[in-house]
Design a protein around this motif. Structure first.
Motif, short mmCIF file in Angstrom:
data_model
loop_
_atom_site.label_atom_id
_atom_site.label_comp_id
_atom_site.label_asym_id
_atom_site.label_seq_id
_atom_site.Cartn_x
_atom_site.Cartn_y
_atom_site.Cartn_z
N GLY A 95 0.81 -1.17 -0.11
CA GLY A 95 0.00 -0.01 0.11
C GLY A 95 0.89 1.17 0.08
N LYS A 96 1.77 1.24 0.71
CA LYS A 96 2.88 2.48 0.67
C LYS A 96 3.48 2.53 -0.64
CE LYS A 96 2.80 3.77 5.19
NZ LYS A 96 2.24 5.13 5.40
N ALA A 97 3.86 1.60 -1.30
CA ALA A 97 4.50 1.53 -2.66
C ALA A 97 3.36 2.05 -3.44
CB ALA A 97 5.11 0.17 -2.99
N ALA A 98 2.21 1.55 -3.47
CA ALA A 98 1.11 2.09 -4.37
C ALA A 98 0.69 3.60 -4.13
CB ALA A 98 -0.18 1.18 -4.19
N ASP A 99 0.80 4.03 -2.73
CA ASP A 99 0.70 5.52 -2.57
C ASP A 99 1.69 6.35 -3.13
OD1 ASP A 99 -1.49 4.95 -1.01
OD2 ASP A 99 -0.42 5.08 0.85
N ALA A 100 3.02 5.87 -3.25
CA ALA A 100 3.95 6.67 -3.57
C ALA A 100 3.89 6.64 -5.31
CB ALA A 100 5.48 5.93 -3.36
N ILE A 101 3.67 5.68 -5.90
CA ILE A 101 3.32 5.63 -7.45
C ILE A 101 2.17 6.43 -7.84
CG2 ILE A 101 2.73 4.00 -9.37
CD1 ILE A 101 4.33 1.75 -7.49
N THR A 102 1.15 6.13 -6.97
CA THR A 102 -0.19 7.23 -7.34
C THR A 102 0.19 8.54 -7.13
OG1 THR A 102 -1.66 5.38 -6.62
CG2 THR A 102 -2.43 7.71 -6.67
#
Length: 204
Positions: free
Chosen positions: A46-53
């Motif tokens: 989720g943290k990685a997805a937040d950074a990508i988003t």
């Protein structure tokens, strides 16, 4: 100026996708110490997805694609005012081709009072485009019309692949998309100072 074309991550943002992303990131971070093994795969994903988003939030796909076109000799030659002095827009239809764009967001992981060093990710985007028409006026791509885009995405940390290359979505490009005036600069470098424009895009 028309609304920019954004990218979303629906295909990898569900629970299973986040867990897979987190597990891959854990494996890629093995060299950073055992503490990574204590983090939940889904939470880390989720943290990685937040950074990508966040990296994609201000990214305009059509601007980036048009900027890549500016680096193609056959298209850039239309920006030479000595060869194309016309004041009316000319039209150029492109056949099927591929545009590759690399995004490089960074993320940090915070647990309690500890924050990781910045973690650099790479997001290669591959846009396969066909049947698009460019409108070019006085050295600028001012608008595009029609066409189809099949957008692929991959997510990496260094050489480690976090999300395998996959098709994110296939969609029709806008029938009449106008870029912010004066448009995307395709003029030879010696003419660019005249309008205070600078190219910030790389080649295809």
């Amino acid at each position: 100026m028309d609304e920019p074309l954004r990218i979303d991550l629906d295909q990898i943002a569900d629970g299973e996708g986040l867990a897979s992303l987190g597990e891959a990131l854990k494996s890629a971070m093995d060299d950073e110490g055992k503490g990574w093994m204590l983090l939940s795969k889904k939470w880390l994903g989720g943290k990685a997805a937040d950074a990508i988003t966040e990296a994609l939030a201000d990214f305009d796909l059509l601007d980036a694609i048009a900027g890549a076109w500016a680096g193609v000799e056959e298209i850039a030659s239309r920006g030479d005012p000595a060869k194309y002095p016309q004041k009316r827009a000319s039209r150029l239809r492109l056949g099927k081709h591929v545009v590759e764009i690399d995004l490089k967001p960074q993320m940090e992981i915070a647990v309690g009072g500890w924050t990781s060093a910045p973690i650099a990710l790479t997001i290669p985007l591959t846009a396969t485009i066909e049947a698009v028409e460019l409108r070019i006026k006085q050295g600028f791509i001012t608008a595009i019309g029609g066409g189809i885009c099949d957008l692929g995405i991959e997510i990496k940390r260094g050489d480690a692949v976090l999300v395998d290359k996959r098709s994110l979505k296939k969609f029709d490009l806008p029938g009449d998309h106008r870029f912010k005036p004066p448009g995307i600069d395709i003029r030879p470098q010696q003419f660019r100072h005249l309008a205070g424009q600078a190219s910030t895009y790389g080649p295809v």
